[in-house]
Design an enzyme around this catalytic site. Structure first.
Site, PDB file in Angstrom:
ATOM      1  N   HIS A  29       1.040  -1.118   0.066  1.00  9.55           N
ATOM      2  CA  HIS A  29       0.016  -0.107  -0.042  1.00  9.55           C
ATOM      3  C   HIS A  29       0.873   1.247   0.156  1.00  9.55           C
ATOM      4  CE1 HIS A  29       0.589  -0.893   4.267  1.00  9.55           C
ATOM      5  NE2 HIS A  29       0.431   0.577   4.386  1.00  9.55           N
ATOM      6  N   HIS A  73       1.527   3.591   2.069  1.00  6.50           N
ATOM      7  CA  HIS A  73       2.239   4.468   3.338  1.00  6.50           C
ATOM      8  C   HIS A  73       3.738   4.150   2.922  1.00  6.50           C
ATOM      9  CE1 HIS A  73      -1.170   4.300   6.173  1.00  6.50           C
ATOM     10  NE2 HIS A  73      -1.244   5.128   5.618  1.00  6.50           N
ATOM     11  N   ASP A  95      -0.114  -4.190   5.720  1.00  4.98           N
ATOM     12  CA  ASP A  95      -0.825  -3.717   6.979  1.00  4.98           C
ATOM     13  C   ASP A  95      -2.408  -4.229   6.398  1.00  4.98           C
ATOM     14  OD1 ASP A  95       1.410  -2.901   7.977  1.00  4.98           O
ATOM     15  OD2 ASP A  95       1.113  -0.942   7.767  1.00  4.98           O
ATOM     16  N   GLU A  98       1.718  -8.823   9.404  1.00  3.00           N
ATOM     17  CA  GLU A  98       1.933  -7.736  10.357  1.00  3.00           C
ATOM     18  C   GLU A  98       1.568  -8.001  11.811  1.00  3.00           C
ATOM     19  OE1 GLU A  98       0.244  -4.510  11.503  1.00  3.00           O
ATOM     20  OE2 GLU A  98      -1.704  -4.822  10.251  1.00  3.00           O
ATOM     21  N   LYS A 120     -12.308 -41.253 -14.557  1.00  2.00           N
ATOM     22  CA  LYS A 120     -13.752 -41.532 -14.871  1.00  2.00           C
ATOM     23  C   LYS A 120     -13.954 -42.940 -14.392  1.00  2.00           C
ATOM     24  CE  LYS A 120     -15.620 -38.218 -17.831  1.00  2.00           C
ATOM     25  NZ  LYS A 120     -16.127 -37.689 -19.413  1.00  2.00           N
TER      26      LYS A 120
END
Lengths: 594, 958
Positions: free
Chosen positions: A67, A69, A177, A202, A461
């Site tokens: 992400h 951040h 996170d 995390e 099968k």
């Protein structure tokens, strides 16, 4: 035994500067590439010399960013442009959109305000972003022939994702996170039962179980409302992205519901730009916003307006969001100085404050704050603390582990002592291994050997048909009979006849035959009949057939020969496949003859 | 001219002959319908085309067309089945075979079809088939067909045998269908057989296909629903499946666990890994609680929903659901709820100043904390915090259901429900408020809780506010201070939202009568009573003051000490309120009051007696028409007066008086005698006749649509009367006008036919008029208007008026009261001409027959009328507590909407009339050829309110 090697370059028993090296199936993957906000020297970036001194491209196959951040993506331009990396970088669409804004802002603060040298330039950020490949949720992306990655929703901030990475038969989930409880603008993290070999999670709140979110919100709104009702001004210092949007939505909907008229201001800045992206990435937000955006986009705030410095002295109640969040500089501090002496006013700190900042002082009850220029401000305003954090708490982490059912867990992005507790708990309650390596320490995780084999469809099968036709019994074992063929690099299981045909070999059948002497008078046919009855008795589960003087069970043949006198020769013959059955019958006859 | 018209009318009549009446049995009057020509879409006609289809694709197209327009005669069914079967055998494409099987079901669904035959055919067709798709569809067909014959156990046994045989098929689809058949059709049998069956089904619990697993569990659920005893031993196996990877399986398993838990609550089961035994219901409850944190939203919703319906759970487990141990850095932390509680008990209020006042306390022992505590821990805490509103609202509902049964739990749940007032979705908020209302009897509100609740009172949504008013009205408060806070907040809010007046009144009325001892000390303060000085007399029209009066007077009803405290002017105000808004103010015994209050009991048995008398007297009197008319007239007046006096018989009185009124009408028309040959009348007289007939028809409509609670006798009486009115109308049209009488005649005949059906349905005797109409019409060869009217004239003039129905006190008359806008305001509403203005509108509608008929009528001064259909969402039930018996009769509705008004510029303000009306599209009034284009008939429910409106010209800017 195949192995997974994980080496944290940052975030190992530490919060900040997430950067984890993952080696699996001969591929090297870097998970996140963050910087440490606490340092101003080279310690803020991960130590890439651990990998190599030159360009990283030959050593790293891909970089994945969870992400936007900065402690997860801050070092990215440094790595790609200054250290040198030309490979692919993966992140979600919102992250790709918002990360450059944050990087640029940080660059400005570091270079232009603090005058730092040896920092990446704006151009470098742009170049770096060009290398980014954006992915969508649940979209399976093949990085190269072996690496497959897939993003899952992680809550936390807009565009935060957890990544599932698969190389060969090994798979890893990296959470970045995440937040297991939904908030006002984002949903909760979600992952399916992907059963990876390793879950890297995390653990910021490894030793905390939080109270219900609603209580906190209720308190927050009540306090703001009361203050506004008595004509006071409310100051909420925030960081530009993430929580600020949540608080805005919270206040906006409350204002709407209660039909309040007092103005809410938001200090301009990054947020303006970022808000545009929030409006665009509606699919990443929570149920309510997604459902109502057609009528009205929740990020088109009706009551929240841009702030202007001259509003500080306006009379009457108002609510102001201002950066920075710890009240150490900038607009929020300026407003604080003006408003602090009035007991009608209130300040709400929505997050944690580092020691030494004004925020920290007033939270600890300081009544007088002194500034550098000998300026003294009396704090008469109400000071409130409200925690609005978007990390999973201990229960949330456990829940995620329960949901995705990994074989091993690794904790990163947390304090060592706290991790230790959670590690204990995970091992105790799920009975799986848990690791928490420090920075630079390599954890080696062995995974079970799995060899995928192609099985021919007709074989499967036939087996399914045979199994289904028997009365159902969940405990019965299911067996396949076939030939393992290794061809090129593939291993496949084939029907015996097919395999022979493909290999061009005539099928040879090995038969064992033996003779048993029996003492029994009478015609041989009678003896055979006797034997037939006897074998039927002994082999209740098998079909014993009798035809033309021969008894046959599967491929086992029993034939009686001899004249009408005492001695009879009993021929027993069986193929290699039915060795067990054949020798059993043979032994049976042997013991009879003795 | 008249001759030409007449000719045309006759020409029209002559055209009717194309409809040939087939037969006219004596009792059955059948209107002739045109024979529908064979459209060629009948199945029997289409099927032969199958043979012509060149390939499977064409055949499939044909079959699809057949099933889209499916029609078949009962007699053709066996033939169709045979043909379909033939094609089935020759068809190579499985999709076509699937379609044929589904058509077989359609055939079997036809009334009178031989279902057993269809089933046999379907099964025999399947025998040689190899395709899984076809077999699955075949199973589906026989499954559904089997459901059509619920009683034949032989066929069911056969189906089950077939299903068991096909259970061995490899395909999941076939297996699922087979399991479904077994579940739905296995005949009730001995315990041993059931046991065997359960064993068979439970061996599919571990099937490799999730769909089969899920079907196996659902089969058990179906079996349980059909009354089979399910052995609780399977519980352990079932619980294993909770860990299944597939949500469809977990979904079913949760339901099954819930079933088992509720069916065998007291069975003891062993906890794995310990010696402990716990009750089955507790364990099931814990398992379902775990489901609240499931991966899938559907499963979570189901789990949250199921929790509320488990009754016998031990309190220990129940209380755990709200428990979530908090900790912060390994230290025990108190929840905000605990904090609030401690503040109250320690007598110290939250300072709100210290950021660390929720600081963690004691250090926790790492071993003692169980993060994944199995069991019910915190299930509701999770459920209420869920991402999806479906889960949250299910959790709120369950919390409420559990609380209703368990007072202690209710007290714990209170805090959580109050927290939900702050949810982001309004529905959830409302649900939380309503839930709190439901559990209010168990709860005594603490002051701090009250404060939080009152915080929500300022909500902009009227629903939320009114929900809170209801809730506050039914709650118990603990202290005077709390009550004072509550009243002050309510008054405060009334200023902000004046439209809440009535709801606030109602709320304070209940609060007052529930807390007399708490109100008592507040009386001087509320009324500004000073021990020495006389204070100014408050304005009795001030809503705030009225609120306080309502509160205090209702408290005074239960507390003798309040009355002496009141000042004389307060007592005068009491009398005023008693007159103006008697529903909010109780009757008090004012011993020393100098004004006499006439106590008016709401109902007396005498009024019913009187009603009976009036009607009996009417019947007895065998008098001349003139005397009879006067008698009717007097009776009508009596009844009207009675309806005003006594509410219990009001509906009946109104009904009877209207009926009498209508009779008077008809007898007047008949008496004058012009009706039979109106052609001779002068224009003015003709017009009078026309209007009186119109009025008569309207009376009939009112009798039909304005009353609820009519018994069949009354309904038929009304309808027979209507028949008479229609006959009169028909004669009038045929004789008196040159309009085509075809449609009215047709309409009349339909009504006669319906009448006949209805009378025979209720087994009632027709009155003299109706009987003779039936007789005469059945003799008639061709029901042409002229002929019909000729027959009717003598009947009409001879037949006596029907009897007046006996009083039935269940009858209620529909009515409407418009509360908002009130017509008393002097100010006119201004808006820019050409644009739209919305006027808030609130009305209470009582005893409605059919809420979908409600329309709003807006009439502008230029006589333009707009009819508005209110949105269904704006119609809300009027009574929330259904204990009220009045609520049972008809539909009582609260209409809360806004009327949009728009007009061009007027020179001055004018009144726009708004009222509520019933739409009656099937009305008989002015029944002409085509009425599709005309507006539907509207009957006003009440007098219109006048709203003064002034559209202003658009101001030129600048």
């Amino acid at each position: 035994m195949p192995e997974l090697k994980v080496t944290p370059l940052g975030a190992g028993q530490d919060v900040g500067r997430s950067c984890i090296l993952l080696t699996m199936g001969g591929k090297n993957i870097m998970l996140d590439c963050g910087m440490h906000m606490g340092y101003n020297d080279e310690r803020r970036f991960p130590d890439f010399s651990y990998i190599t001194d030159g360009s990283l491209s030959p050593f790293i196959d891909c970089v994945i960013i969870s992400h936007f951040h900065l402690d997860h993506c801050g070092a990215l331009p440094f790595m790609s442009e200054m250290v040198g990396y030309t490979g692919p970088i993966y992140m979600t669409h919102p992250t790709k959109a918002i990360a450059p804004i944050l990087l640029e802002d940080m660059r400005k603060v570091s270079v232009e305000k603090k005058g730092e040298q040896n920092f990446f330039t704006s151009q470098m950020i742009k170049d770096c972003m060009k290398k980014v490949i954006a992915v969508t949720l649940h979209q399976s992306v093949m990085v190269d022939n072996d690496i497959e990655i897939k993003a899952y929703y992680a809550g936390h901030v807009l565009g935060a994702a957890m990544f599932w990475i698969k190389v060969g038969s090994q798979s890893v989930v990296y959470t970045g996170d995440y937040n297991m409880t939904p908030d006002r603008h984002l949903g909760a993290a979600w992952i399916d039962k992907c059963k990876p070999d390793l879950l890297i999670s995390e653990s910021t709140y490894a030793t905390t179980i939080r109270d219900s979110k609603r209580c906190r919100e209720k308190d927050f709104l009540k306090k703001v409302h009361e203050c506004v009702d008595r004509g006071g001004k409310v100051l909420i210092p925030v960081f530009a992205l993430g929580r600020a949007q949540e608080l805005c939505i919270l206040l906006e909907t409350y204002w709407e519901r209660m039909n309040l008229k007092a103005p809410i201001y938001f200090a301009l800045g990054l947020t303006e730009k970022a808000n545009n992206y929030y409006k665009m990435f509606i699919t990443w937000t929570n149920q309510k916003i997604r459902k109502t955006f057609v009528q009205r986009n929740m990020f088109d705030f009706k009551h929240i307006k841009a702030f202007d410095r001259q509003f500080i002295d306006n009379p009457g109640p108002m609510v102001v969001f201002a950066t920075p969040g710890m009240l150490h500089a900038g607009l929020s501090l300026q407003i604080f100085k003006k408003w602090a002496p009035n007991e009608n006013n209130m300040i709400i700190m929505p997050g944690f404050c580092v020691q030494g900042t004004v925020g920290h002082k007033i939270l600890n009850g300081a009544k007088v704050v002194e500034f550098e220029n000998r300026q003294v401000v009396e704090v008469k305003m109400a000071v409130e603390y409200m925690s609005f954090s978007a990390h999973a708490d201990a229960k949330g982490i456990m829940q995620l582990i329960q949901h995705c059912e990994p074989m091993n867990v690794m904790l990163v992005h947390g304090e060592a002592a706290k991790m230790e507790f959670l590690k204990e708990k995970i091992q105790q309650e799920f009975n799986i291994k848990c690791y928490n390596p420090a920075n630079g320490e390599t954890s080696v995780i062995t995974t079970p050997v799995k060899i995928p084999i192609d099985v021919s469809l007709s074989l499967l099968k036939a087996e399914a048909k045979k199994f289904s036709s028997l009365p159902p019994d969940p405990k019965r074992r299911r067996t396949l009979h076939g030939v393992l063929v290794m061809k090129d690099n593939n291993v496949c299981l084939m029907d015996v006849d097919d395999a022979c045909k493909e290999a061009g070999i005539n099928r040879h059948v090995v038969r064992f035959s033996s003779t048993v002497h029996l003492n029994d008078s009478g015609p041989s046919l009678a003896t055979a009949h006797k034997l037939h009855g006897f074998m039927k008795d002994k082999l209740p589960q098998w079909s014993v057939t009798f035809s033309e003087g021969e008894i046959s069970v599967e491929s086992v043949l029993v034939k009686v020969e001899g004249d009408d006198d005492e001695n009879k020769n009993v021929y027993v013959s069986w193929t290699n496949q039915d060795e067990d059955l054949g020798s059993y019958i043979f032994n049976l006859l042997n013991t009879m003859s003795q | 001219m008249a001759a030409v018209l007449k000719k045309r009318a006759l020409a029209e009549y002559s055209q009717t002959i194309q409809e040939t009446p087939t037969h006219l049995p004596l009792k059955k009057l059948r209107l002739v319908k045109k024979l529908t020509p064979s459209t060629g879409s009948s199945l029997i006609n289409l099927l032969p085309l199958l043979e012509d289809c060149a390939n499977s694709k064409e055949a499939l197209q044909l079959l699809l067309r057949v099933s889209d327009s499916f029609e078949v005669e009962t007699s053709d069914i066996p033939e169709c089945i045979r043909k379909l079967g033939e094609h089935f055998k020759n068809e190579s494409e499985s999709a076509v075979r699937v379609k044929i099987l589904s058509l077989l079901f359609d055939l079997g669904r036809e009334p009178n079809a031989d279902i057993a035959l269809v089933i046999d055919e379907a099964i025999s067709l399947l025998k040689s088939d190899k395709s899984h798709k076809v077999i699955a569809q075949g199973m589906n067909t026989v499954l559904k067909l089997g459901k059509l014959i619920p009683e034949s156990s032989v066929i069911h046994q056969k189906l089950v045998d077939v299903a068991k045989q096909y259970l061995k098929d490899v395909s999941h689809a076939v297996k699922c269908k087979c399991l479904e058949i077994i579940g739905a059709h296995f005949p009730l049998s001995t315990e041993e057989e059931t046991e065997k069956l359960l064993h068979l089904i439970s061996s599919y619990f571990n099937n490799e296909d999730a769909r089969v697993r899920s079907a196996a569990f659902s089969t058990i659920i179906t079996l349980h629903g059909r009354g089979f005893k399910i052995n609780p031993k399977i519980y352990v196996d079932v619980c294993e499946a909770l860990k299944d990877d597939y949500e469809i399986v977990r979904h079913m398993v949760l339901q099954l666990i819930w079933l088992l838990g509720n069916a065998y609550p007291e069975n003891e089961i062993l906890l794995p890994g310990s010696e402990h035994e716990i009750r089955l219901i507790d364990d099931a409850f814990a398992k379902i609680c775990n489901g609240v944190t499931d991966l899938s939203m559907q499963v979570r919703t189901l789990a949250a929903k199921l929790l509320g319906t488990m009754k016998l759970v031990s309190p220990k487990f129940l209380n755990q659901t709200l428990d979530k141990k908090l900790m912060s850095n390994m230290r025990r932390k108190r929840t905000a709820h605990e904090l609030a509680w401690e503040n109250v008990t320690s007598g110290e209020w939250a300072s709100g100043k210290k950021w660390a006042d929720d600081a963690p306390r004691e250090l926790l022992n790492a071993d003692s904390i169980s993060l994944m505590s199995s069991g019910a821990c915190g299930a509701f805490v999770h459920g209420l915090e869920d991402e999806f509103l479906e889960v949250r609202s299910a959790a709120v509902e369950s919390l409420c259901q559990l609380s209703i049964r368990n007072p202690q739990f209710a007290n714990m749940a209170l805090d959580f429900l109050v927290d939900m007032f702050n949810d982001e979705i309004e529905d959830v908020r409302l649900k939380a408020i309503d839930s709190l209302t439901l559990i209010s009897e168990h709860i005594i509100l603490r002051d701090d809780q009250l404060e939080t609740i009152l915080g929500a009172l300022e909500d902009f949504s009227q629903d939320v506010r009114e929900g809170l008013h209801r809730m506050l009205a039914s709650c118990k408060m603990s202290t005077t201070a709390g009550l004072k806070m509550c009243v002050e907040k309510l008054l405060d809010n009334l200023k902000r939202y004046p439209q809440d007046k009535r709801s606030t009144f109602k709320c304070l009325q209940r609060i007052g009568s529930q807390h007399p001892e708490l109100v008592l000390p507040l009386v001087p303060q509320f009324l500004n009573i000073h021990p020495f000085f006389d204070t100014a007399e408050p304005d009795v029209e001030n809503p705030q003051y009225i609120c306080l009066l309502i509160l205090i007077l209702n408290a005074a009803q239960h507390s003798l000490t309040i009355l002496p405290l009141l000042e004389p002017h307060t007592l005068r105000h009491y009398l005023y309120l008693r007159d103006t808004m008697s529903q909010y103010v109780p009757i008090l015994n004012l011993a020393d009051s100098n004004c006499n209050v006439i106590s008016r009991p709401m109902s007396v048995p005498e009024s019913l007696e009187f009603l009976n008398n009036v009607i009996r007297n009417l019947d007895m009197a065998e008098n001349t028409i003139r005397v009879h008319t006067t008698l009717l007239q007097t009776a009508k007046e009596h009844l009207n007066r009675l309806s005003e006096m006594d509410s219990t018989v009001a509906g009946t009185a109104q009904f009877t008086s209207l009926y009498i009124g209508a009779q008077l009408h008809i007898s007047q028309i008949l008496e004058k005698g012009f009706w039979a040959n109106p052609g001779t009348l002068a224009t003015q007289q003709a017009n009078t006749l026309k209007t009186s007939i119109q009025n008569l028809l309207q009376d009939c409509l009112m009798l039909q649509f304005f009353f609820v609670g009519l018994s069949p006798v009354e309904k038929c009486a009304v309808k027979q009367f209507r028949l008479r009115a229609l006959a009169l109308n028909l004669v009038y049209i045929v004789k008196g006008s040159n309009a085509s009488a075809l449609a009215p005649c047709h309409h009349f005949l339909t009504v006669v036919e319906d009448m006949q059906k209805e009378l025979s349905q209720y087994g009632l005797e027709p009155d003299s008029f109706t009987a003779s109409v039936f007789r005469e019409l059945s003799l008639l060869e061709e029901p042409k208007p002229g002929a019909v009217s000729r027959v009717l004239i003598p009947i009409l003039s001879e037949a006596k008026l029907g009897k007046i129905p006996r009083p039935n006190i269940n009858i209620r008359m529909s009515s409407a009261t418009i509360l908002e806008p009130s017509s008393q305001t002097d100010t006119s509403l201004k808006f820019t001409a050409g644009l739209i203005m919305s006027v808030p509108f609130e009305a209470e509608l009582r005893y409605l027959l059919d809420p979908s008929r409600i329309r709003l009528k807006v009439k502008y001064p230029d006589q333009k009328t707009q009819i508005i259909l209110p949105r269904p969402a704006h119609l809300k039930p009027l009574y929330f507590d259904t204990t009220d018996k009045e609520a049972q009769v008809g539909h009582n509705i609260r209409l809360l909407t806004s009327v949009l008004i728009s007009h061009q510029v007027w020179s001055e303000a004018c009144n726009v009339e708004i009222n509520v009306a019933l739409a009656i599209p099937e009305a008989d009034i002015g029944k002409r050829k085509t009425i599709a284009d005309s507006t539907p008939t509207l009957l006003d429910l009440c007098k219109p309110v006048k709203v003064s409106v002034a559209p202003k010209p658009i101001k030129k800017a600048l």
